[in-house]
Design a protein around this motif. Structure first.
Motif, PDB file in Angstrom:
ATOM      1  N   HIS A 101      26.447  81.280   7.798  1.00 38.41           N
ATOM      2  CA  HIS A 101      26.209  81.706   9.174  1.00 38.41           C
ATOM      3  C   HIS A 101      27.125  82.884   9.466  1.00 38.41           C
ATOM      4  O   HIS A 101      28.344  82.713   9.477  1.00 38.41           O
ATOM      5  CB  HIS A 101      26.488  80.510  10.093  1.00 38.41           C
ATOM      6  N   VAL A 106      28.820  77.133   6.273  1.00 41.51           N
ATOM      7  CA  VAL A 106      28.962  76.081   7.282  1.00 41.51           C
ATOM      8  C   VAL A 106      28.780  74.710   6.653  1.00 41.51           C
ATOM      9  O   VAL A 106      28.191  74.573   5.583  1.00 41.51           O
ATOM     10  CB  VAL A 106      27.970  76.267   8.456  1.00 41.51           C
ATOM     11  N   SER A 133      24.607  69.914  12.657  1.00 39.79           N
ATOM     12  CA  SER A 133      24.293  70.460  13.981  1.00 39.79           C
ATOM     13  C   SER A 133      23.922  71.944  13.921  1.00 39.79           C
ATOM     14  O   SER A 133      24.469  72.701  13.127  1.00 39.79           O
ATOM     15  CB  SER A 133      25.495  70.272  14.900  1.00 39.79           C
ATOM     16  N   ARG A 135      24.134  73.575  16.869  1.00 41.11           N
ATOM     17  CA  ARG A 135      24.709  73.943  18.168  1.00 41.11           C
ATOM     18  C   ARG A 135      25.391  75.308  18.138  1.00 41.11           C
ATOM     19  O   ARG A 135      25.310  76.065  19.099  1.00 41.11           O
ATOM     20  CB  ARG A 135      25.690  72.854  18.591  1.00 41.11           C
ATOM     21  N   ASP A 136      26.079  75.651  17.047  1.00 34.53           N
ATOM     22  CA  ASP A 136      26.848  76.897  16.995  1.00 34.53           C
ATOM     23  C   ASP A 136      26.036  78.116  16.561  1.00 34.53           C
ATOM     24  O   ASP A 136      26.576  79.210  16.435  1.00 34.53           O
ATOM     25  CB  ASP A 136      28.056  76.730  16.061  1.00 34.53           C
ATOM     26  N   HIS A 138      23.147  80.961  17.253  1.00 37.71           N
ATOM     27  CA  HIS A 138      22.574  81.609  18.433  1.00 37.71           C
ATOM     28  C   HIS A 138      21.582  82.682  17.995  1.00 37.71           C
ATOM     29  O   HIS A 138      21.667  83.205  16.883  1.00 37.71           O
ATOM     30  CB  HIS A 138      23.683  82.229  19.288  1.00 37.71           C
ATOM     31  N   ASP A 141      21.924  85.659  15.249  1.00 38.28           N
ATOM     32  CA  ASP A 141      22.904  85.393  14.191  1.00 38.28           C
ATOM     33  C   ASP A 141      22.236  85.527  12.828  1.00 38.28           C
ATOM     34  O   ASP A 141      21.066  85.182  12.662  1.00 38.28           O
ATOM     35  CB  ASP A 141      23.468  83.968  14.311  1.00 38.28           C
ATOM     36  N   ASP A 164      17.609  72.125  19.054  1.00 39.32           N
ATOM     37  CA  ASP A 164      18.841  71.331  18.923  1.00 39.32           C
ATOM     38  C   ASP A 164      18.550  69.862  18.666  1.00 39.32           C
ATOM     39  O   ASP A 164      19.273  69.202  17.922  1.00 39.32           O
ATOM     40  CB  ASP A 164      19.692  71.444  20.191  1.00 39.32           C
TER      41      ASP A 164
END
Length: 185
Positions: A101, A106, A133, A135-136, A138, A141, A164
Motif C-alpha cells: 500500500h 501491509v 482490514s 480501513r486504511d 483510500h 492510493d 469495508d
C-alpha cells in the motif's frame, strides 16, 4: 486464496450489515492473532461502542457463529459456522499473497482476486478480497497485489473504491503481469 465464489453453504443465515462487519472483524483478528479476541478490539476495528459489540455477540452466539471464552485471556472466537456464513475458506496454512500500500507492505493477505469489466477497452478493474482490514486504504492510493503462489500474478493499480464490510478493495488496474512458464526440455 481462491479465484471464484463458491456457493455459500449457510445461505439460510441472513446477517445484518452490522453483524457481518463485526463477524468479519472477529474472523480477521482471530486469524491474525490465533487467540480469543476482546470485544474492545472488535469495537475499535468496526468503529463502534464496546457495549454494542457485546450486544451483537449475544445474537451471533445464538446463531452459533461465535463462542465466548471466559477468563482474563478471554474474548470471542469464531466457530466454523462463522467462516461458512461469511463464505471464507478456513485453511490451516493459507498461502501468503503480499499486499503493498503506497510502497509499504501491509499486514493483510489476499483471499480472492476477481477481474471485473475486462471487456471494457480502456478500463479494467479488480476486486481484491482481503483477509485483513481495508480501513486504511483510500481512493487514489497505489496498491500492488502479489505475486500469487501458482501463477506469480501481480496486479497493480489505484484504489477506485472499497467495501469495508466485506474487506474488498476495487482497483483501477494499471498493470497486470504473470511471467510466462519456461517450456520443459
Amino acid at each position: 486464496m481462491r479465484f471464484s465464489h463458491e456457493p455459500a453453504r449457510m445461505s439460510s443465515i441472513e446477517l445484518t450489515s452490522s453483524q457481518r462487519a463485526i463477524l468479519t472483524a472477529l474472523v480477521n483478528l482471530y486469524t491474525e492473532r490465533e487467540e480469543a479476541v476482546k470485544g474492545e478490539d472488535i469495537a475499535a476495528e468496526v468503529d463502534r461502542n464496546p457495549g454494542t459489540i457485546r450486544n451483537q455477540m449475544q445474537s451471533l452466539k445464538a446463531l452459533q457463529l461465535v463462542e465466548g471464552v471466559p477468563g482474563p485471556k478471554g474474548g470471542y472466537k469464531p466457530t466454523s459456522n462463522a467462516y461458512k456464513a461469511l463464505d471464507v475458506q478456513q485453511l490451516d496454512s493459507a498461502a501468503e499473497v503480499p499486499v503493498t500500500h503506497d510502497g509499504e507492505e501491509v499486514d493483510a493477505n489476499v483471499e480472492e482476486i476477481s477481474l471485473t469489466s475486462v471487456h471494457h477497452p480502456d478500463l479494467c478493474r479488480a476486486e481484491i478480497h482481503l483477509r485483513g482490514s481495508v480501513r486504511d486504504f483510500h481512493e487514489g492510493d497505489h496498491v500492488v497485489v502479489g505475486p500469487t503462489p501458482l501463477s506469480k500474478l501481480v496486479v497493480e493499480g489505484d484504489v477506485d473504491g472499497k467495501d469495508d464490510t466485506n474487506n474488498v478493495l476495487i482497483l483501477k488496474i494499471d498493470r497486470m503481469e504473470a511471467p510466462a512458464e519456461q517450456p520443459a526440455h
